[in-house]
Write an enzyme that holds these catalytic residues in place. Structure first.
Site, PDB file in Angstrom:
ATOM      1  N   SER A   3       0.796  -1.225   0.000  1.00 18.08           N
ATOM      2  CA  SER A   3       0.000   0.000   0.000  1.00 18.08           C
ATOM      3  C   SER A   3       0.830   1.277   0.000  1.00 18.08           C
ATOM      4  O   SER A   3       0.351   2.315  -0.439  1.00 18.08           O
ATOM      5  CB  SER A   3      -0.943  -0.003   1.196  1.00 18.08           C
ATOM      6  OG  SER A   3      -0.230  -0.227   2.386  1.00 18.08           O
TER       7      SER A   3
ATOM      8  N   HIS B 249      -5.381  -4.273  -1.600  1.00 14.26           N
ATOM      9  CA  HIS B 249      -5.249  -3.276  -2.684  1.00 14.26           C
ATOM     10  C   HIS B 249      -5.275  -3.926  -4.067  1.00 14.26           C
ATOM     11  O   HIS B 249      -5.110  -3.248  -5.070  1.00 14.26           O
ATOM     12  CB  HIS B 249      -3.973  -2.454  -2.501  1.00 14.26           C
ATOM     13  CG  HIS B 249      -4.120  -1.364  -1.494  1.00 14.26           C
ATOM     14  ND1 HIS B 249      -4.754  -0.181  -1.762  1.00 14.26           N
ATOM     15  CD2 HIS B 249      -3.740  -1.296  -0.193  1.00 14.26           C
ATOM     16  CE1 HIS B 249      -4.747   0.583  -0.686  1.00 14.26           C
ATOM     17  NE2 HIS B 249      -4.141  -0.067   0.285  1.00 14.26           N
TER      18      HIS B 249
ATOM     19  N   LYS C  67     -12.323  -1.398  -0.163  1.00 10.07           N
ATOM     20  CA  LYS C  67     -11.575  -0.487  -1.044  1.00 10.07           C
ATOM     21  C   LYS C  67     -12.255  -0.452  -2.418  1.00 10.07           C
ATOM     22  O   LYS C  67     -13.285   0.184  -2.541  1.00 10.07           O
ATOM     23  CB  LYS C  67     -10.109  -0.911  -1.068  1.00 10.07           C
ATOM     24  CG  LYS C  67      -9.452  -0.551   0.271  1.00 10.07           C
ATOM     25  CD  LYS C  67      -8.038  -1.043   0.457  1.00 10.07           C
ATOM     26  CE  LYS C  67      -7.522  -0.517   1.803  1.00 10.07           C
ATOM     27  NZ  LYS C  67      -6.575  -1.425   2.433  1.00 10.07           N
TER      28      LYS C  67
HETATM   29  C1  LIG Z   1      -6.590  -1.681   3.887  1.00 10.77           C
HETATM   30  C2  LIG Z   1      -5.898  -2.957   4.163  1.00 10.77           C
HETATM   31  C3  LIG Z   1      -6.435  -3.887   5.070  1.00 10.77           C
HETATM   32  C4  LIG Z   1      -7.653  -3.573   5.884  1.00 10.77           C
HETATM   33  O1  LIG Z   1      -8.826  -3.696   5.145  1.00 10.77           O
HETATM   34  P1  LIG Z   1     -10.181  -3.061   5.750  1.00 10.77           P
HETATM   35  O2  LIG Z   1     -11.254  -3.760   5.007  1.00 10.77           O
HETATM   36  O3  LIG Z   1     -10.117  -1.588   5.492  1.00 10.77           O
HETATM   37  O4  LIG Z   1     -10.192  -3.371   7.202  1.00 10.77           O
HETATM   38  C5  LIG Z   1      -5.796  -5.085   5.219  1.00 10.77           C
HETATM   39  N1  LIG Z   1      -4.661  -5.382   4.536  1.00 10.77           N
HETATM   40  C6  LIG Z   1      -4.112  -4.508   3.668  1.00 10.77           C
HETATM   41  C7  LIG Z   1      -2.878  -4.897   2.921  1.00 10.77           C
HETATM   42  C8  LIG Z   1      -4.702  -3.257   3.460  1.00 10.77           C
HETATM   43  O5  LIG Z   1      -4.156  -2.392   2.608  1.00 10.77           O
END
Ligand SMILES: *Cc1c(COP(=O)(O)O)cnc(C)c1O
Length: 392
Positions: A180, A208, A239
Site C-alpha cells: 500500500s 489493494h 476499497k
Molecule cells: C486496507 C488494508 C487492510 C484492511 O482492510 P479493511 O477492510 O479496510 O479493514 C488489510 N490489509 C491490507 C494490505 C490493506 O491495505
C-alpha cells in the site's frame, strides 16, 4: 485523583515533531472531487478505485436490502446473524475467486486477525514480508507462532528462512498482494515456487488488489495464473469493492475451521444486510464488464509516466498507487500542503509509517479521474515540485 497527563504529554510531543494529525472532515460523498472547508478538491488519496461507492446498482441493492431485511443483522454469524444474503455473498465470492469456499468478516483488518490467530500455533512458523500491513502484524502478534521477517520481496532471504524452518509443523509465508505504501506487486510466482519446494502454505492479502488486479479484479493469484497454488487469499470489500468488509477465499476445511475458531467471526456481529447486498451487487458489476478496471489502469499508466517525465521518483510503483518520494519528513508534508493549496488532496506519508528518508506523497489514481483531472494534478505537481526544489 486520576488524570490523562501522560497521554496529553505524548500528544504534545507529537505536535512538536509535526506528527499530530487532526481528522480531515469531508463535507461531500466519496468521489473524484470532494468538498473540504467549502473548497472543492481533487481527491487523490481514496481507495475508491472504481468509483463503486457511488454506483447506482450498489445503492439500489442497499436500499432494497434495508426494505427487505431491516438495518441490522441482530447477532453474530453463529447465532442468528447469518441471513441468506450473507450465505449468497460467500458463494459468489468463492465462485469469483475460483476457490472451494469463502468466509466473510467485518473488515479486512479483522479477517487477517481472525485467520492468522486461528491457524498459527506454538509449533508453527510465520514468515512475513517486512512491509506487510499492520493487520497482518497484529494477527501474528495474537499467536504463539515463531516469527521470521524477510526483507521486502527478497526471495534469497525468503529461501534462506524457509530452509532453516524445516523443524516447524506448519510454515506459512504471508505477503501483501499489492503493497500500500509503494504500489508495487508481490513476486507471487517466486513465492509460490519456493513455498512448494519447502512445503509451506502461501497466504496473500489482496486488499489493494481486490477489484484492481487480475481478470475482472479477481486479485493477484488470478493476475499471475496461480489458481490452486495459493492456499489463503484474503480480500477486502472496503476499497475497490466500495462498501466495507473482508473475506478469505480458501478450501472448505479451512472455512469450517475458521467458523469454529476465528474470534472476530465468533464474537462480533455480522455485516448489516445492506452491506452484504451492496457487496453482492459489486461482484455483479465486476463480473459484467472490465471497462472500469481498464480505465483505472490506463489512468494509472498515464499519470505515473507523466510524473516520471517531470523528473519525480515514483519508487517501485506499478499499480494505481503512485508515491512521489520526497525523502525528508518535513519537506514531504510541505509538498502535500502546497498541493492542497493548488486544490489537490494527496496524503503525505512519513516516518514512522515509512523509513525516515523515504517520506512520500502518495497518489491513488482511480477510474473516475478524467484526463483533465490528471493534467490538473500534473501541473500542480510541477509547480509545487519546482517551488520546493525537487525538480531541476
Ligand atoms: C486496507 C488494508 C487492510 C484492511 O482492510 P479493511 O477492510 O479496510 O479493514 C488489510 N490489509 C491490507 C494490505 C490493506 O491495505
Amino acid at each position: 485523583m486520576v488524570n490523562w497527563n501522560s497521554l496529553r504529554d505524548e500528544l504534545e510531543q507529537a505536535k512538536q515533531e509535526g506528527r499530530y494529525r487532526p481528522l480531515t472532515v469531508w463535507e461531500s460523498r466519496s468521489g473524484t472531487w470532494m468538498t473540504l472547508n467549502g473548497r472543492r478538491l481533487l481527491q487523490m488519496s481514496s481507495n475508491n478505485y472504481l468509483g463503486l461507492t457511488d454506483h447506482p446498482d450498489l445503492k439500489e441493492a442497499a436500499i432494497r436490502a434495508i426494505e427487505q431485511y431491516g438495518v441490522g443483522s441482530g447477532s453474530v454469524r453463529t447465532i442468528t446473524g447469518t441471513l441468506d444474503i450473507h450465505d449468497r455473498l460467500e458463494q459468489e465470492l468463492a465462485q469469483f475467486k475460483g476457490t472451494e469456499a469463502a468466509l466473510v468478516f467485518q473488515s479486512g483488518f479483522t479477517t487477517n486477525q481472525g485467520v492468522l490467530s486461528s491457524i498459527l500455533g506454538p509449533d508453527d512458523v510465520v514468515i512475513s514480508d517486512e512491509l506487510n500491513h499492520a493487520s497482518i502484524i497484529d494477527g501474528i502478534r495474537l499467536t504463539k507462532a515463531h516469527r521470521k521477517i524477510f526483507a521486502h520481496k527478497d526471495m534469497d532471504q525468503l529461501e534462506a528462512v524457509l530452509k532453516e524452518s524445516a523443524g516447524f509443523k506448519k510454515r506459512v509465508v504471508v505477503t501483501d498482494g499489492v503493497f500500500s505504501m509503494d504500489g508495487d506487486i508481490a513476486p507471487l510466482p517466486n513465492i509460490v515456487e519456493l513455498a512448494e519446494k519447502y512445503d509451506a502454505f502461501v497466504y496473500v492479502d489482496d486488499a489493494h488488489a481486490s477489484g484492481v488486479l487480475g481478470k475482472n479484479g479477481k486479485g493477484s493469484t488470478d493476475h499471475f495464473g496461480l489458481h490452486g497454488r495459493v492456499h489463503i487469499q484474503v480480500g477486502t470489500l472496503s476499497k475497490a469493492v466500495g462498501a466495507v468488509g473482508g473475506y478469505v477465499a480458501c478450501g472448505q476445511v479451512l472455512k469450517d475451521y475458521l467458523i469454529h475458531k476465528a474470534r472476530p467471526f465468533l464474537f462480533s456481529t455480522s455485516q448489516t444486510p445492506a452491506v452484504a447486498a451492496t457487496c453482492l451487487a459489486a461482484i455483479q458489476v465486476l463480473k459484467q464488464s472490465d471497462e472500469l478496471i481498464k480505465k483505472l489502469w490506463a489512468n494509472a499508466s498515464y499519470f505515473r509516466s507523466k510524473v516520471q517525465e517531470l523528473g519525480f521518483d515514483t519508487g517501485g510503483s506499478e499499480t494505481p498507487i503512485v508515491p512521489v518520494i520526497v525523502g525528508d519528513p518535513a519537506k514531504t508534508m510541505r509538498f502535500s500542503d502546497l498541493l492542497l493549496e493548488e486544490g489537490i488532496f494527496a496524503q503525505g506519508i512519513v516516518y514512522p509509517t515509512v523509513a525516515m528518508d523515504k517520506g512520500r506523497v502518495r497518489f491513488i489514481v482511480t477510474a473516475g479521474h478524467t484526463q483533465e483531472d490528471l493534467d490538473f494534478a500534473l501541473n500542480a505537481l510541477e509547480r509545487a515540485g519546482k517551488q520546493l526544489g525537487l525538480l531541476g
